[in-house]
Motif scaffolding. Structure first.
Motif, short mmCIF file in Angstrom:
data_model
loop_
_atom_site.label_atom_id
_atom_site.label_comp_id
_atom_site.label_asym_id
_atom_site.label_seq_id
_atom_site.Cartn_x
_atom_site.Cartn_y
_atom_site.Cartn_z
N ARG A 146 1.03 -0.84 0.07
CA ARG A 146 0.48 0.28 0.06
C ARG A 146 0.67 1.23 -0.13
O ARG A 146 2.01 1.40 0.77
N THR A 147 0.27 2.53 -0.08
CA THR A 147 1.06 3.55 0.04
C THR A 147 1.45 3.79 0.45
O THR A 147 2.84 4.89 1.10
N ASP A 148 0.55 3.93 2.23
CA ASP A 148 1.34 4.07 3.20
C ASP A 148 2.58 3.32 3.73
O ASP A 148 3.73 3.93 4.07
N GLN A 195 3.32 3.38 -5.69
CA GLN A 195 3.48 4.14 -4.16
C GLN A 195 3.81 5.39 -4.34
O GLN A 195 3.71 6.67 -3.52
N TYR A 196 5.00 5.39 -5.29
CA TYR A 196 5.47 6.87 -5.38
C TYR A 196 4.66 7.68 -6.62
O TYR A 196 5.41 8.56 -6.35
N VAL A 197 4.35 7.59 -6.86
CA VAL A 197 3.53 7.97 -7.92
C VAL A 197 1.24 8.26 -7.05
O VAL A 197 0.91 9.36 -7.99
N ARG A 233 -1.65 11.33 -2.33
CA ARG A 233 -0.76 11.20 -0.96
C ARG A 233 0.15 11.54 -1.24
O ARG A 233 0.80 12.18 -0.47
N TYR A 234 1.35 10.71 -1.84
CA TYR A 234 2.66 11.38 -1.82
C TYR A 234 3.30 12.05 -2.54
O TYR A 234 4.22 12.92 -1.53
#
Length: 198
Positions: A126-128, A160-162, A165-166
């Motif tokens: 997950r992005t978290d 996750q990096y694009v 929220r990031y």
């Protein structure tokens, strides 16, 4: 030999070999020790006792490209150098095997010092996972009285990096986003595939 006696021998061999033997190696070792037991029996007893070996199979996938257009430039162009701290950070996700199963590790590294500024472990991609590593990096530098505004944050195009929220968190911190190609092995090598550092 009874199932109970065979199970006792299997458990001992499994323990003596650090839990790495699967059915094939376990069966071969039992035969070497003179125990005449069918391979199917070994498989059944190991399954019943919850004993498994370590697989050499390739690990889980970490590179999941983000969807949609990405207009962020590659400001690094594979020149992973910096003349001082907090000029260039690189971020990446890798995985490592643990006794509890596969874990993903996200890291943020300062290129100048090679210091891991932020890291996080998770069972999911997950992005978290990436965001928590970034937050730790920002907190670490601000706690030391450093300004992170203007630094270049480089990653590949993993989802996750694009993620919104990031991207928003980078903008809030005043960092400039830079992306290389998705899953590029050269980039990953220099972005600090940092399983050893975590």
């Amino acid at each position: 030999m009874t199932d109970a006696a065979t199970t006792e021998v299997i458990e001992q061999v499994h323990s003596d070999n650090y839990g790495v033997y699967g059915v094939r190696k376990m069966h071969a070792e039992l035969r070497r020790q003179g125990h005449r037991v069918a391979r199917r029996t070994v498989a059944r007893l190991m399954r019943r006792e919850g004993l498994r070996g370590i697989s050499r199979a390739r690990g889980p996938r970490t590179t999941v490209p983000g969807s949609g257009p990405d207009t962020r430039p590659d400001l690094v162009d594979r020149a992973f150098t910096a003349t001082g701290p907090d000029q260039l950070w690189v971020a990446n996700i890798t995985y490592c095997r643990t006794f509890a199963g596969w874990m993903y590790a996200a890291v943020v590294i300062d290129v100048f010092s090679r210091r891991v500024l932020g890291w996080q472990l998770s069972r999911s991609l997950r992005t978290d996972l990436a965001l928590d590593a970034l937050e730790m990096g920002i907190w670490t530098r601000r706690r030391a009285g450093r300004d992170v505004g203007g630094l270049v944050h480089h990653s590949d195009k993993e989802s996750q990096y694009v993620a919104v929220r990031y991207t928003q968190r980078l903008a809030e911190a005043g960092a400039v986003a830079s992306v290389g190609s998705t899953g590029d092995s050269y980039d990953c090598e220099h972005e600090g595939v940092a399983a050893a550092a975590v």
